[in-house]
Design an enzyme around this catalytic site. Structure first.
Site, PDB file in Angstrom:
ATOM      1  N   GLU A  17       0.841  -1.210   0.000  1.00 35.36           N
ATOM      2  CA  GLU A  17       0.000   0.000   0.000  1.00 35.36           C
ATOM      3  C   GLU A  17       0.872   1.254   0.000  1.00 35.36           C
ATOM      4  O   GLU A  17       1.894   1.313   0.686  1.00 35.36           O
ATOM      5  CB  GLU A  17      -0.887   0.009   1.242  1.00 35.36           C
ATOM      6  CG  GLU A  17      -1.788   1.243   1.308  1.00 35.36           C
ATOM      7  CD  GLU A  17      -2.966   1.016   2.235  1.00 35.36           C
ATOM      8  OE1 GLU A  17      -3.823   0.181   1.911  1.00 35.36           O
ATOM      9  OE2 GLU A  17      -3.006   1.665   3.276  1.00 35.36           O
ATOM     10  N   ALA A  51      -8.098  11.622   3.617  1.00 35.59           N
ATOM     11  CA  ALA A  51      -9.328  12.005   4.324  1.00 35.59           C
ATOM     12  C   ALA A  51      -9.795  13.356   3.803  1.00 35.59           C
ATOM     13  O   ALA A  51      -8.998  14.275   3.637  1.00 35.59           O
ATOM     14  CB  ALA A  51      -9.061  12.056   5.819  1.00 35.59           C
ATOM     15  N   HIS A  77      -8.299   3.590  -3.787  1.00 26.65           N
ATOM     16  CA  HIS A  77      -9.266   3.736  -2.699  1.00 26.65           C
ATOM     17  C   HIS A  77     -10.181   4.929  -2.985  1.00 26.65           C
ATOM     18  O   HIS A  77      -9.774   5.890  -3.630  1.00 26.65           O
ATOM     19  CB  HIS A  77      -8.549   3.996  -1.374  1.00 26.65           C
ATOM     20  CG  HIS A  77      -7.809   2.800  -0.845  1.00 26.65           C
ATOM     21  ND1 HIS A  77      -7.530   2.627   0.485  1.00 26.65           N
ATOM     22  CD2 HIS A  77      -7.305   1.704  -1.463  1.00 26.65           C
ATOM     23  CE1 HIS A  77      -6.877   1.488   0.658  1.00 26.65           C
ATOM     24  NE2 HIS A  77      -6.717   0.920  -0.507  1.00 26.65           N
ATOM     25  N   ARG A 107     -16.123   3.928   3.647  1.00 29.88           N
ATOM     26  CA  ARG A 107     -16.904   5.034   4.177  1.00 29.88           C
ATOM     27  C   ARG A 107     -15.992   6.228   4.441  1.00 29.88           C
ATOM     28  O   ARG A 107     -16.306   7.365   4.110  1.00 29.88           O
ATOM     29  CB  ARG A 107     -17.593   4.614   5.488  1.00 29.88           C
ATOM     30  CG  ARG A 107     -18.536   5.677   6.014  1.00 29.88           C
ATOM     31  CD  ARG A 107     -18.932   5.423   7.444  1.00 29.88           C
ATOM     32  NE  ARG A 107     -17.822   5.657   8.353  1.00 29.88           N
ATOM     33  CZ  ARG A 107     -17.918   5.591   9.663  1.00 29.88           C
ATOM     34  NH1 ARG A 107     -19.068   5.279  10.224  1.00 29.88           N
ATOM     35  NH2 ARG A 107     -16.872   5.823  10.432  1.00 29.88           N
ATOM     36  N   GLY A 108     -14.833   5.969   5.076  1.00 33.34           N
ATOM     37  CA  GLY A 108     -13.978   7.060   5.551  1.00 33.34           C
ATOM     38  C   GLY A 108     -14.372   7.419   6.969  1.00 33.34           C
ATOM     39  O   GLY A 108     -15.456   7.034   7.442  1.00 33.34           O
ATOM     40  N   ASP A 109     -13.490   8.113   7.652  1.00 34.84           N
ATOM     41  CA  ASP A 109     -13.818   8.537   9.022  1.00 34.84           C
ATOM     42  C   ASP A 109     -14.658   9.802   8.967  1.00 34.84           C
ATOM     43  O   ASP A 109     -14.465  10.658   8.101  1.00 34.84           O
ATOM     44  CB  ASP A 109     -12.533   8.764   9.829  1.00 34.84           C
ATOM     45  CG  ASP A 109     -11.897   7.425  10.211  1.00 34.84           C
ATOM     46  OD1 ASP A 109     -12.660   6.475  10.512  1.00 34.84           O
ATOM     47  OD2 ASP A 109     -10.667   7.328  10.179  1.00 34.84           O
ATOM     48  N   ALA A 127     -20.218   2.610   3.824  1.00 36.02           N
ATOM     49  CA  ALA A 127     -19.526   2.120   2.617  1.00 36.02           C
ATOM     50  C   ALA A 127     -20.498   1.398   1.678  1.00 36.02           C
ATOM     51  O   ALA A 127     -20.348   1.464   0.459  1.00 36.02           O
ATOM     52  CB  ALA A 127     -18.382   1.193   3.029  1.00 36.02           C
TER      53      ALA A 127
END
Ligand code: FAD
Length: 292
Positions: A17, A51, A77, A107-109, A127
């Site tokens: 990654e 983010a 992503h 979803r993400g934070d 998500a």
């Protein structure tokens, strides 16, 4: 190449990654790291999504470069929380235009300043909403999703977490990548439970090599992962000496990966954090096992 065709293989495979630069100024150094990691010819490389989405173009550019310049499959992503449907549709169209074939749907934070908002009317709350949007786009992406062997921090319990995970798979998620973990037994337990719940898609095990003491605190905060005593002892003993800590952290991650391969977890994803040195050393440690 669609990742699902790789992930169903039986041979041990390693992927890495990278994350996009935060500013234009750091683009070149990130690109150099990406080239060195891609030169290892991993099974695939994933590129995270910053983010808030401010660096979304970089995620796209780097994913494109990995595939075009190195022939390595890439996984871009994408996060959705607090985004509008319109802006997500634009990003999906841009990915399609860039020839992206594999998307990690997240979803993400929730941004700290929106945590207390009523989310009922948000276009994307989970998500699964993004997975549905990706499917509806008709772009034919191979879609991955995140999963949490130690449960997602917002989940009430593991049963509920696995029920929600199953909804993602039913919506079109073709494979799952795990949050980092430092005790393989946690993953084996989790796999047993999700298989029992009827989730049959390939699961890629996420391994984070901890190579400096500061990272430990950060990893704990991000993932809430359990730290086995063996790992704590290693940080206590070597944490103050960067070179020793790096060597010990790489050895610990290598050991985890060998145990996973030995237990038929064939796909391992290394959170290599733009650190080619770490990626090269781990791959060298596994050269005969991987046949590289
Ligand atoms: P979801 O699957 O939506 O789950 C979030 C929580 O909501 C869970 O508790 C779940 O049980 C619950 N839930 C799900 N659906 C429902 C529903 N319908 N009703 C009620 N509850 C529900 N973050 C980034 O910003 N960029 C990245 O590139 C990135 N990459 C990641 C890669 C991996 C492999 C992992 C494990 C995480 C990554 N993250 C990334 C972090 C991720 O965005 C956060 O962990 C986030 O808090 C949850 O994302 P998710 O996609 O797992 O969410």
């Amino acid at each position: 190449m669609k990742l699902i065709s790789l992930l169903k293989g039986e041979k041990p495979s390693l992927s890495f990654e990278v994350f996009p630069p935060k500013t234009d100024a750091s683009f070149d150094s990130v690109e150099q790291a990406v080239h060195r990691i891609a030169a290892l010819k991993p099974a695939f490389m994933s590129v995270t999504y910053g983010a808030g989405g401010g660096t979304s173009q970089y995620t796209l550019d780097i994913s494109k470069t990995i595939k075009r310049d190195h022939g390595v499959p890439s996984l871009a992503h994408l996060t959705c929380v607090s985004s509008t449907r319109e802006s997500v549709r634009q990003r999906i169209a841009a990915m399609q235009e860039a020839g992206i074939e594999n998307v990690m749907a997240l979803r993400g934070d929730i941004p700290a300043d929106r945590i207390n908002e009523d989310r009922t009317n948000w276009d994307f709350r989970y998500a699964v909403d993004l997975i549905r949007e990706l499917k509806e786009s008709g772009a034919g992406f191979c879609i991955g999703g995140a999963c949490y062997p130690e449960i997602h921090p917002e989940s009430a319990n593991q049963k509920e977490d696995i029920r929600r995970l199953k909804e993602k798979v039913e919506a079109g998620c073709e494979f799952l990548t795990t949050q980092m973990f430092f005790d393989n037994n946690l993953l084996y337990n989790f796999l047993y439970k999700i298989r029992e719940a009827g989730i049959t898609v390939p699961v890629v095990a996420g391994i984070m090599p901890i190579t400096n003491a500061k990272q430990v605190e950060r990893a704990m905060k991000l993932s809430g992962s359990f730290m086995p005593q063996r790992f704590k002892s290693l940080v206590d003993r070597f944490g103050a000496d960067p070179a020793s800590m790096k060597q010990a952290g790489i050895a610990y991650a290598t050991d985890q990966i060998i145990d996973l391969f030995a237990n038929n977890v064939t796909n391992v994803h290394v959170y290599s954090m733009n650190n080619p040195d770490v990626a090269e050393k781990i791959q060298a440690n596994l050269s005969d096992i991987l046949g590289k």
